[in-house]
Structure formats: C-alpha cells, structure tokens
Design a protein around this motif. Structure first.
Motif, PDB file in Angstrom:
ATOM      1  N   ASN A 168      -6.967  13.077   6.022  1.00  0.00           N
ATOM      2  CA  ASN A 168      -7.067  12.101   4.949  1.00  0.00           C
ATOM      3  C   ASN A 168      -8.034  12.584   3.858  1.00  0.00           C
ATOM      4  O   ASN A 168      -7.758  12.412   2.674  1.00  0.00           O
ATOM      5  CB  ASN A 168      -7.524  10.750   5.512  1.00  0.00           C
ATOM      6  CG  ASN A 168      -7.217   9.618   4.571  1.00  0.00           C
ATOM      7  OD1 ASN A 168      -6.158   9.576   3.963  1.00  0.00           O
ATOM      8  ND2 ASN A 168      -8.148   8.692   4.447  1.00  0.00           N
TER       9      ASN A 168
ATOM     10  N   LEU B  62      -5.116   5.715  11.217  1.00  0.00           N
ATOM     11  CA  LEU B  62      -6.345   5.322  10.527  1.00  0.00           C
ATOM     12  C   LEU B  62      -6.715   3.873  10.842  1.00  0.00           C
ATOM     13  O   LEU B  62      -7.891   3.561  11.038  1.00  0.00           O
ATOM     14  CB  LEU B  62      -6.181   5.503   9.016  1.00  0.00           C
ATOM     15  CG  LEU B  62      -6.254   6.931   8.500  1.00  0.00           C
ATOM     16  CD1 LEU B  62      -5.843   6.980   7.033  1.00  0.00           C
ATOM     17  CD2 LEU B  62      -7.630   7.509   8.687  1.00  0.00           C
ATOM     18  N   LEU B  63      -5.726   3.010  10.900  1.00  0.00           N
ATOM     19  CA  LEU B  63      -5.995   1.611  11.242  1.00  0.00           C
ATOM     20  C   LEU B  63      -6.506   1.484  12.674  1.00  0.00           C
ATOM     21  O   LEU B  63      -7.407   0.699  12.960  1.00  0.00           O
ATOM     22  CB  LEU B  63      -4.740   0.766  11.044  1.00  0.00           C
ATOM     23  CG  LEU B  63      -4.285   0.587   9.591  1.00  0.00           C
ATOM     24  CD1 LEU B  63      -2.961  -0.158   9.541  1.00  0.00           C
ATOM     25  CD2 LEU B  63      -5.338  -0.122   8.787  1.00  0.00           C
ATOM     26  N   ARG B  64      -5.929   2.281  13.579  1.00  0.00           N
ATOM     27  CA  ARG B  64      -6.388   2.260  14.976  1.00  0.00           C
ATOM     28  C   ARG B  64      -7.834   2.734  15.061  1.00  0.00           C
ATOM     29  O   ARG B  64      -8.658   2.141  15.763  1.00  0.00           O
ATOM     30  CB  ARG B  64      -5.500   3.141  15.850  1.00  0.00           C
ATOM     31  CG  ARG B  64      -5.875   3.098  17.335  1.00  0.00           C
ATOM     32  CD  ARG B  64      -5.063   4.072  18.158  1.00  0.00           C
ATOM     33  NE  ARG B  64      -5.404   5.454  17.905  1.00  0.00           N
ATOM     34  CZ  ARG B  64      -6.451   6.097  18.443  1.00  0.00           C
ATOM     35  NH1 ARG B  64      -7.270   5.456  19.247  1.00  0.00           N
ATOM     36  NH2 ARG B  64      -6.687   7.362  18.175  1.00  0.00           N
ATOM     37  N   CYS B  65      -8.155   3.789  14.314  1.00  0.00           N
ATOM     38  CA  CYS B  65      -9.520   4.316  14.327  1.00  0.00           C
ATOM     39  C   CYS B  65     -10.498   3.309  13.731  1.00  0.00           C
ATOM     40  O   CYS B  65     -11.633   3.184  14.193  1.00  0.00           O
ATOM     41  CB  CYS B  65      -9.582   5.632  13.561  1.00  0.00           C
ATOM     42  SG  CYS B  65      -8.664   6.956  14.368  1.00  0.00           S
ATOM     43  N   ARG B  66     -10.058   2.594  12.704  1.00  0.00           N
ATOM     44  CA  ARG B  66     -10.910   1.561  12.120  1.00  0.00           C
ATOM     45  C   ARG B  66     -11.221   0.486  13.145  1.00  0.00           C
ATOM     46  O   ARG B  66     -12.351   0.012  13.254  1.00  0.00           O
ATOM     47  CB  ARG B  66     -10.217   0.950  10.909  1.00  0.00           C
ATOM     48  CG  ARG B  66     -11.060  -0.131  10.246  1.00  0.00           C
ATOM     49  CD  ARG B  66     -10.257  -1.030   9.380  1.00  0.00           C
ATOM     50  NE  ARG B  66      -9.269  -1.741  10.186  1.00  0.00           N
ATOM     51  CZ  ARG B  66      -8.259  -2.435   9.694  1.00  0.00           C
ATOM     52  NH1 ARG B  66      -8.094  -2.502   8.402  1.00  0.00           N
ATOM     53  NH2 ARG B  66      -7.409  -3.054  10.477  1.00  0.00           N
ATOM     54  N   ASP B  67     -10.214   0.121  13.944  1.00  0.00           N
ATOM     55  CA  ASP B  67     -10.408  -0.924  14.935  1.00  0.00           C
ATOM     56  C   ASP B  67     -11.279  -0.465  16.101  1.00  0.00           C
ATOM     57  O   ASP B  67     -11.901  -1.281  16.767  1.00  0.00           O
ATOM     58  CB  ASP B  67      -9.054  -1.413  15.452  1.00  0.00           C
ATOM     59  CG  ASP B  67      -8.253  -2.146  14.381  1.00  0.00           C
ATOM     60  OD1 ASP B  67      -8.876  -2.617  13.404  1.00  0.00           O
ATOM     61  OD2 ASP B  67      -7.020  -2.226  14.510  1.00  0.00           O
TER      62      ASP B  67
ATOM     63  N   GLY C 273       2.172   4.545   3.384  1.00  0.00           N
ATOM     64  CA  GLY C 273       2.171   4.033   4.743  1.00  0.00           C
ATOM     65  C   GLY C 273       2.850   5.023   5.677  1.00  0.00           C
ATOM     66  O   GLY C 273       3.430   6.012   5.263  1.00  0.00           O
TER      67      GLY C 273
ATOM     68  N   ASN D 276      -1.299   6.400   8.439  1.00  0.00           N
ATOM     69  CA  ASN D 276      -1.938   5.123   8.142  1.00  0.00           C
ATOM     70  C   ASN D 276      -2.135   4.311   9.419  1.00  0.00           C
ATOM     71  O   ASN D 276      -3.154   3.648   9.578  1.00  0.00           O
ATOM     72  CB  ASN D 276      -1.103   4.354   7.122  1.00  0.00           C
ATOM     73  CG  ASN D 276      -1.897   3.266   6.436  1.00  0.00           C
ATOM     74  OD1 ASN D 276      -3.111   3.300   6.407  1.00  0.00           O
ATOM     75  ND2 ASN D 276      -1.199   2.307   5.882  1.00  0.00           N
ATOM     76  N   ALA D 277      -1.187   4.365  10.337  1.00  0.00           N
ATOM     77  CA  ALA D 277      -1.310   3.618  11.593  1.00  0.00           C
ATOM     78  C   ALA D 277      -2.468   4.154  12.424  1.00  0.00           C
ATOM     79  O   ALA D 277      -3.222   3.387  13.031  1.00  0.00           O
ATOM     80  CB  ALA D 277      -0.002   3.705  12.376  1.00  0.00           C
TER      81      ALA D 277
ATOM     82  N   CYS E  80      -8.934  10.666  15.953  1.00  0.00           N
ATOM     83  CA  CYS E  80      -9.528  10.060  14.766  1.00  0.00           C
ATOM     84  C   CYS E  80     -10.178  11.117  13.886  1.00  0.00           C
ATOM     85  O   CYS E  80     -10.034  11.090  12.663  1.00  0.00           O
ATOM     86  CB  CYS E  80     -10.557   9.004  15.167  1.00  0.00           C
ATOM     87  SG  CYS E  80      -9.806   7.520  15.876  1.00  0.00           S
TER      88      CYS E  80
ATOM     89  N   ARG F  46       0.844  -1.191   0.000  1.00  0.00           N
ATOM     90  CA  ARG F  46       0.000   0.000   0.000  1.00  0.00           C
ATOM     91  C   ARG F  46       0.873   1.231   0.000  1.00  0.00           C
ATOM     92  O   ARG F  46       1.754   1.378   0.837  1.00  0.00           O
ATOM     93  CB  ARG F  46      -0.890   0.023   1.230  1.00  0.00           C
ATOM     94  CG  ARG F  46      -1.931  -1.048   1.230  1.00  0.00           C
ATOM     95  CD  ARG F  46      -2.812  -0.896   2.419  1.00  0.00           C
ATOM     96  NE  ARG F  46      -3.820  -1.935   2.442  1.00  0.00           N
ATOM     97  CZ  ARG F  46      -4.683  -2.081   3.413  1.00  0.00           C
ATOM     98  NH1 ARG F  46      -4.666  -1.271   4.439  1.00  0.00           N
ATOM     99  NH2 ARG F  46      -5.569  -3.037   3.370  1.00  0.00           N
TER     100      ARG F  46
END
Length: 95
Positions: free
Chosen positions: A74, A51-56, A44, A48-49, A67, A41
């Motif tokens: 973004n 965003l991944l935390r917010c997704r989780d 990175g 990106n980290a 977030c 991707r």
C-alpha cells in the motif's frame, strides 16, 4: 432621544431577534434531513479487505506477516515508488 431609552429599544430588538432565531431553530429540527450521497471507495478488492482486517486487529497487526506485506504494498502504491523519476533538464548552477 435619551441614552437609556435607546438602550432599552436596542435590548428589546435583540431579545426579539433571539427569540425569533430560537423558534426557527426549533421548527427546523422537525424537518426531515436530506440523505447524504454515498461515495464509493476506489480501489476496492482483496488488498482493501486485508487492510481492513489488519485495522481490526489493532496492535497485534504489527506482528502479522500478512499485514506487514500489505502495508508495504500500500505504501508502494501510495508513494508510487515504482515509477522512474524524470531527470531534470537544464544546467547545474555553479557555486
């Protein structure tokens, strides 16, 4: 040739084709699958980290200030809202 005989011959051929296709499909299952190419991707990094935390986090991310901040950043990068819009050249048509 009688119509009944032609129908029977056609049915035998269809049955044979179906059996052949089933046998070939069963034999192909034993073959090893080719490995898919992995595509990295772009972009990175720390954003990106987060965003991944917010997704989780799920729904709780809506109340998280970090977030909301990273989502706004973004969106700005995605829609390129910081780029100036080039003026259109040409005459304005009169009504």
């Amino acid at each position: 040739m009688d119509l009944k005989i032609a129908a029977r011959i056609l049915a035998v051929f269809a049955l044979g084709a179906g059996l052949t296709a089933a046998i070939v499909a069963l034999q192909e299952e034993d073959a090893t699958d080719a490995k898919a190419l992995s595509i990295g991707r772009p972009g990175g990094g720390p954003v990106n980290a987060v965003l991944l935390r917010c997704r989780d986090l799920g729904v709780a991310a809506a109340d998280d200030a970090a977030c909301r901040k990273v989502w706004a950043e973004n969106r700005r990068r995605f829609f390129a809202t910081d780029r100036p819009v080039a003026p259109k050249t040409g005459e304005v048509p009169s009504p």
